[in-house]
Design an enzyme around this catalytic site. Structure first.
Site: not given
Ligand SMILES: O=P(O)(O)OC[C@H]1O[C@](O)(CO)[C@@H](O)[C@@H]1O
Length: 541
Positions: A198, A506, A375, A344, A204, A258-259
């Site tokens: 987003k 972060k 199990h 979240e 990452e 995002g979620r």
């Molecule tokens: O889509 P992006 O901006 O890479 O964010 C990934 C995820 O990181 C977050 O901001 C949490 O760190 C989430 O809310 C989001 O889904």
């Protein structure tokens, strides 16, 4: 109806117990189960009477749950801490639904991205959009994390019977192992990478995207990169700076959290896997639930009822966690998805008024599919010292029609129902003793062992039952949980749509990178962090 009154009711219902509630009302299932078409929500195995439910519904009115819902659907800026509208519902709307953000219609923009995605997905699926060498794309690697990963991963597994497009892979973790293991499975000439973020700043995703870029450039040359990448983001300028062309960039909007974004272009890997038509059916399922949420009376409204039951367990009965147990192997990643959606959204301790919330808020959400969980951790669910409300999710019919597989589904259903029955009924000390004597144990042995074989019972569970996990049914299920989280947030009095709690870690990671790399001293850190940095340095030397 006040909070104190409801908490007193919750405690009383716990004392009464679920077995006694069944004994007092033989038609309890009829009174406490609710349907929307084939989707059935059974609340009868909760420690909750019909009067308690009426009290909860009255509380929801006091809090203004329906008014807040209407504000969301109207595009009001209900995400107050980020000053944004919350309109993921617009992503699955039809033209006549007329959603607006800040008074501006959004339907056309949503439809135009969906159409661009469909053209692109169809081109990849039929081979008319190929790799740089002209070879057909056989593998899609989605690079994203959190909301840019969990939804598509979950959905690709859930809808695998509809998967007739290229293979899909998902790389999320910064751990190089994730990317390395995935790259071993694919051929650069036939692989498309989707960079999904987003913000297009997530460390990452950006690090993984650069590694993937080197993989393509190294194998096929720098000029090939464009044909092997596309992007999904709200930050179009950043995508273009990364070098991905406009024709391969699919946008969405800041009013999509995002979620809550699997319905947007973030769903591109799913659309490529199952095709645009099935993707639309997935959206239609969510829209069906949106319309139900918007218009059904509260007493028949599944997300409101599920939200009230969740709040009842968390606040009125003080159960700190919630287990999500799908008896549907294809929902294996639903618990992980719901962890982000729920935790979240509702893992907050400050209310909309800026003050500490007067009650507990979101529970710890966890789970695994049944029967596997039986199990593993069900021992604790049945006999542990904490009570964990369980949410069983199960389809009546499988996709597999082979007669020899019929027994699998019958056993799956029998196990699911047996678990909720066992949690509710339990087994008394007397029953345990009798069983042991019948099995030939001596009275002394029976006396000694019986307490270990006693089940307290009166442990709550909710069951969600549907016909079959089609794209429509799956979309409806995910939307049900989205709205349930919303309803609980209103009852907690919090903003479900920000996530400031992820920021501190972060920031600290950015500061720690030079320390890990040895270019900065760890001395200003606490002794644990400094000690761990030193131990890492020693192990790496
Ligand atoms: O889509 P992006 O901006 O890479 O964010 C990934 C995820 O990181 C977050 O901001 C949490 O760190 C989430 O809310 C989001 O889904």
């Amino acid at each position: 109806m006040t909070l104190d009154q409801l908490q007193a009711r919750g405690a009383q219902a716990l004392k009464t117990g679920i077995r006694a509630l069944f004994a007092a009302d033989p038609d309890r299932f009829a009174h406490l189960s609710f349907r929307h078409d084939d989707l059935l929500l059974d609340l009868s195995k909760c420690a909750l009477s019909q009067d308690d439910l009426s009290a909860l519904l009255a509380y929801a009115r006091t809090v203004g749950v329906e008014a807040r819902r209407d504000a969301m659907f109207d595009g009001a800026r209900i995400n107050t801490t980020e000053n944004r509208s919350v309109l993921h519902v617009a992503l699955r709307a039809h033209a006549e639904d007329g959603f607006k953000a800040d008074g501006e219609p959004v339907g056309e923009a949503v439809e135009s991205v969906l159409q661009a995605m469909s053209r692109f997905a169809s081109g990849i699926r039929d081979g008319s959009i190929a790799g740089a060498t002209g070879a057909r794309i056989t593998d899609i690697v989605n690079i994203g994390i959190g909301g840019s990963d969990l939804g598509p991963v979950m959905a690709a597994i859930a809808l695998s019977p509809y998967h007739d497009g290229p293979r899909t892979h998902f790389v999320s973790n910064i751990d190089g192992a994730h990317m390395a293991d995935t790259l071993k499975l694919v051929d650069p000439a036939t692989t498309l990478f989707i960079v999904a973020s987003k913000t297009f700043t997530t460390i990452e995703t950006m690090t993984n995207a650069q590694t993937a870029r080197r993989f393509i450039a190294g194998a096929l040359g720098e000029a090939a990169v464009g044909a092997h990448f596309c992007a999904v983001s709200t930050a179009l300028d950043k995508v273009s700076a990364f070098g991905i062309g406009e024709d391969r960039t699919f946008g969405f909007w800041d009013w999509v959290g995002g979620r809550y974004s699997v319905w947007s272009a973030i769903g591109l890997p799913l659309m490529i896997a199952i095709g645009p038509q099935n993707f639309r059916a997935f959206l239609d399922g969510a829209r069906d639930l949106d319309r139900h949420f918007k218009s059904a009376p509260a007493r028949e409204n599944l997300p409101i009822l599920l939200g009230l039951a969740g709040w009842w367990h968390r606040v009125a009965q003080n159960h700190p966690s919630r287990a999500i147990i799908p008896y549907d192997q294809r929902l294996a990643r639903l618990p992980a998805y719901l962890q982000q959606l729920d935790m979240e959204s509702n893992g907050k301790h400050v209310g909309l008024d800026g003050l500490k919330t007067p009650t507990a808020t979101g529970p710890v959400v966890w789970g695994e599919p049944g029967t596997n969980g039986q199990h593993a951790f069900f021992q604790l669910l049945h006999q542990g010292t904490d009570i964990v409300p369980v949410e069983f999710i199960v389809g009546a019919n499988p996709h597999e029609s082979a007669p020899e597989l019929r027994i699998h589904q019958d056993l799956l259903l029998a196990n699911c129902l047996a678990q909720s029955e066992a949690l509710m009924k339990g087994r008394t000390l007397e029953e345990a003793r009798e069983q042991l004597l019948k099995a030939g144990r001596s009275p002394e042995e029976a006396e000694q062992i019986a307490p270990h074989r006693e089940f307290s019972g009166d442990r709550p569970s909710i069951t969600l039952l549907y016909d079959k996990l089609t794209p429509f049914a799956f979309g409806r299920l995910v939307a049900l949980y989205e709205h349930r989280v919303f309803v609980e947030a209103q009852l907690f009095g919090i903003n479900a749509f920000d996530q400031w709690g992820v920021e501190l870690g972060k920031e600290l990671a950015t500061g720690l990178l030079p320390v890990i790399q040895g270019t900065q001293s760890p001395q200003s850190r606490d002794s644990s962090t400094a000690g761990l940095v030193a131990a890492i340095a020693e192990l790496r030397s």
